[in-house]
Write an enzyme that holds these catalytic residues in place. Sequence first.
Site, PDB file in Angstrom:
ATOM      1  N   ASP A 240       0.870  -1.179   0.000  1.00  0.00           N
ATOM      2  CA  ASP A 240       0.000   0.000   0.000  1.00  0.00           C
ATOM      3  C   ASP A 240       0.910   1.234   0.000  1.00  0.00           C
ATOM      4  OD1 ASP A 240      -2.190   1.719   0.238  1.00  0.00           O
ATOM      5  OD2 ASP A 240      -2.450   1.398   2.390  1.00  0.00           O
TER       6      ASP A 240
ATOM      7  N   CYS B 199      -4.408  -2.325  -2.751  1.00  0.00           N
ATOM      8  CA  CYS B 199      -5.772  -1.788  -2.665  1.00  0.00           C
ATOM      9  C   CYS B 199      -6.004  -0.681  -3.689  1.00  0.00           C
ATOM     10  CB  CYS B 199      -6.032  -1.280  -1.252  1.00  0.00           C
ATOM     11  SG  CYS B 199      -4.772  -0.117  -0.676  1.00  0.00           S
TER      12      CYS B 199
HETATM   13  N1  NVA Z   1      -3.747   3.454   3.358  1.00  0.00           N
HETATM   14  C1  NVA Z   1      -4.438   4.116   2.288  1.00  0.00           C
HETATM   15  C2  NVA Z   1      -5.494   3.222   1.701  1.00  0.00           C
HETATM   16  C3  NVA Z   1      -6.219   3.810   0.520  1.00  0.00           C
HETATM   17  C4  NVA Z   1      -7.292   2.891  -0.002  1.00  0.00           C
HETATM   18  C5  NVA Z   1      -5.049   5.404   2.829  1.00  0.00           C
HETATM   19  O1  NVA Z   1      -5.631   5.372   3.910  1.00  0.00           O
HETATM   20  O2  NVA Z   1      -4.931   6.435   2.164  1.00  0.00           O
HETATM   21  N1   CP Z   2      -8.934   1.106  -2.426  1.00  0.00           N
HETATM   22  C1   CP Z   2      -9.741   2.149  -2.219  1.00  0.00           C
HETATM   23  O1   CP Z   2     -10.453   2.235  -1.230  1.00  0.00           O
HETATM   24  O2   CP Z   2      -9.711   3.088  -3.217  1.00  0.00           O
HETATM   25  P1   CP Z   2     -10.378   4.509  -3.170  1.00  0.00           P
HETATM   26  O3   CP Z   2      -9.591   5.338  -2.182  1.00  0.00           O
HETATM   27  O4   CP Z   2     -10.249   5.037  -4.574  1.00  0.00           O
HETATM   28  O5   CP Z   2     -11.801   4.387  -2.737  1.00  0.00           O
END
Ligand code: NVA
Ligand code: CP
Length: 310
Positions: A230, A270
């Site tokens: 991530d 993700c």
């Molecule tokens: N760790 C990331 C996940 C995004 C889907 C965030 O919180 O920005």
């Molecule tokens: N993976 C995910 O939640 O993507 P978004 O931030 O685009 O919703």
Amino acid sequence: MAVNMKGKSLIEINDLTLEEVYQIFDLSASLKQERLIGKKHHILEGKKLGMIFSKPSTRTRVSFEVGIYELGGIGLYFNQNDLQLKKSESVSDTAKVLSRYLDGIMIRTFDHQDVIDLAKYGTIPVINGLTDLHHPCQVLTDLFTILEKKRKLQGLKLAYIGDGNNMAHSLLHGCSKIGMDISIASPSGYKPLDFVVDESMKNAKYMGSKIEILEDPIEAVKNADVIYTDVWASMGQEKEAEERKKKFIKYQVNPELVKYAKEDYLFMHCLPAHRGDEVVDEVADSSNSVIFDEAENRLHVQKAIMALIM
Ligand code: NVA
Ligand code: CP
């Protein structure tokens, strides 16, 4: 026998029993199949889902909005700035008011406690669409995707390389609940929170699976069936991005690192991905990568979640 999940909120994966997780997967698979052959499934005819976003989103927003529409209902999008929430109105009053109009709420916000309070004071199911602590819809989708690709979950090993953030936390809950081994490699100072590791250890003990919290990415990736990463700086941490880049440089998922995994490993993320930081194109676009199937599955799995709880 089907488990009745009506009215239940999904705030973190540990809210679910193993039976409920598999029930979500079963329904996800049938909804996916029906959609493929163009069969309508208006299970939530006329139901209203409120969608509150305090952070940006591509996948979560579009998949929930399309998902509720395909189930015969309607999604109402609110940027947090559109609502009185946390400005001139408390979470508890907001929860009580929205419960009089809507049949469910999906919320993406910073403070995990806000989601807990929304569910506590409201009378309709609340779905966590990401907080600083957890991202349960993403990880349920990830597990469903692994099951599709590998035809099993129990006994597999997932290696998570990077920040001990919301994704790491939900992967800890998810893998341990389902009986997958999970090895996390993060730089010191960026490890997952102890209490989430402890909660997951309890699941793992029950399922007979293993959890490792490491610093060495090679050690974590050894013999892995799935490599997951991530972003190094999550939403809200933009100011730390440069500093984090220096600290995470050894944690890039690249061809050198993936050599240590099983040959048929799956690469997962993700998304959004910061290509060139936590992952390089050679891995993200390789035949091992399932990132776009994973993104698509958000739709099917969240439809199943909504259909079961709303
Ligand atoms: N760790 C990331 C996940 C995004 C889907 C965030 O919180 O920005
Ligand atoms: N993976 C995910 O939640 O993507 P978004 O931030 O685009 O919703």
